[in-house]
Design an enzyme around this catalytic site. Structure first.
Site: not given
Ligand SMILES: Cc1ncc(C[n+]2csc(CCOP(=O)(O)OP(=O)(O)O)c2C)c(N)n1
Length: 408
Positions: A296, A300, A309
């Site tokens: 990815r 998100h 993160y």
């Protein structure tokens, strides 16, 4: 009666195992090797080499189809980039895309038959477009306007397209898995030639519905293809926190089905694994779990900032494995696409997106009030009719009613 059934089972299966089922001959317990070595038994299958070359005997895609899939991958990428920009400008509220995962999304969908239902997660807009969802209609879904096929009932990016057998998206993770298994099971009972394809992220493998769906499908040999998009992250949870297993493909063993692990950035490998899985399901050999290893590349969704993160260095190596660049190199290697063709195709895709957005934004911004309960029940309930009347009266009494009516 029970004893008779049991005796018949013993007769059929021989002695040795639980309930009379024959067990394979194995060395004594203490001398047995570790049960399996997933890295060896589930190797990462790749068809496309880094330089774009490929073993053409493994290709079952006509050249023209391959070029059209490339065009769709590019459209999907440009669409995602543009929609992220529009969200930042406040023109749409939310977006969730598939940048870096286009080969997994489109390779799998392209390998299914037209009559097969697709049960998407929420990143498979490319598959909806492949099934014929008009781009303008997809954009209407993002706006929740009067052209939205979902009538504004769903959140943005939760399109459905029944005419293209693209099922409605459910936000709760993994719910689409038992839905797909149910559809496959029903098709088998009815004797329909229909094999559902279901997509989910690796995060979904931690959900109960993954277990329920795969277990049932394994036991009943349901014709269904499970595509796990292992993109490394479930929002901020890395793949390592999702499972202690070495691969996701090996989970298939526990459900008594076939598992495959493919390079998810290689459209040809994803296509081939899905094509074979569909053929096995059609032949009555049951389901397959395909793990597509991809990444990815962005957050998100537009509500997420991965810088909180994820170290940027983790993303860098994947840029070289970009599925679009890899397929482009392959098409160039076969003389199917020149740089000029590529530039023209990109320009055309951009123009298509802009035109579709212009058309979608020109439509009345809200579906009609009357559509509030449309599609909820075949016939609206009296409670719903009453609620609609009340709402209509409230809207009419509101000083802003004239504007609301104008908006539809
Ligand atoms: C049952 C449930 N739990 C939690 C969430 C919140 N949630 C939304 S997306 C997501 C991550 C899913 O990750 P993954 O399945 O790997 O798919 P990806 O988004 O990476 O494609 C979570 C936890 C949810 N939608 N449903």
């Amino acid at each position: 009666m029970r004893r008779e059934i049991h005796q018949n089972l013993v007769k059929r299966n021989g002695h040795g195992g639980q309930n009379g089922h024959a067990m394979p001959e194995l060395p004594p317990f203490a001398q047995r090797p570790a049960p399996h070595r997933p890295e060896k038994e589930f190797p990462l299958e790749t068809v496309l080499a880094d330089d774009g070359s490929a073993d053409l005997s493994r290709l079952h895609l006509p050249a023209e189809r391959l070029v059209s899939l490339y065009r769709l991958m590019v459209l999907n990428r440009l669409l995602d980039e543009r929609m992220i920009q529009l969200q930042r400008q406040g023109r749409i509220g939310f977006y969730i895309g598939s940048i870096g995962e286009e080969a997994t999304v489109l390779g799998a969908a392209a390998a299914m038959a037209d009559q097969d239902w697709i049960f998407p997660c929420y990143r498979e807009h490319g598959a909806a477009l492949l099934r014929g969802l008009p781009l303008q209609r997809f954009l209407c879904d993002l706006l929740g306007n009067s052209g939205d096929l979902m009538l504004g009932h769903q959140m943005p990016c939760h399109e459905a397209f029944a005419a293209g057998r693209f099922a409605s998206i459910s936000s709760p993770i993994a719910t689409q898995i038992p839905q797909a298994v149910g559809a496959g099971w029903a098709a088998r009972i009815k004797g329909d030639d229909m094999v559902p394809l279901v997509y989910f992220g690796e995060g979904a493998t931690s959900a109960n519905d993954f277990h329920t769906g795969l277990n049932f499908a394994g036991v009943r040999k349901v014709p269904v293809v499970f595509v796990c998009r292992n993109n490394g992250w479930a929002i901020s949870v890395p793949r390592e926190r999702q499972t202690a297993a070495v691969t996701f493909a090996e989970k298939a063993l526990g459900y008594g089905m076939r598992g495959e692990r493919v390079d998810g950035n290689d459209l040809l490998a994803v296509y081939e694994a899905t094509r074979l899985a569909r053929a096995r399901a059609h032949a009555g050999e049951g389901p397959t779990l395909i793990e597509c290893v991809t990444y990815r590349m962005e957050g998100h969704s537009t509500s997420d900032d991965p810088r909180a993160y994820r170290a940027p260095e983790l993303v860098e190596p994947w840029r070289k494995k970009d599925p679009i660049l890899r397929l482009k190199a392959h098409l160039a290697w076969r003389g199917l696409l020149s740089e000029a063709d590529d530039a023209a195709l990109r320009e055309q895709a951009q123009a298509e997106i802009l035109a579709a957005m212009r058309e979608a934004e020109a439509l009345p911004p809200k579906p009609p009030l009357e559509s509030l309960f449309q599609g909820v029940y075949a016939e609206p309930l009296w409670q719903q009719r009453e609620q609609l009347e009340e709402l209509r009266a409230a809207v009419d009494a509101d000083p802003r009613a004239a504007r609301l009516r104008e908006e539809g």
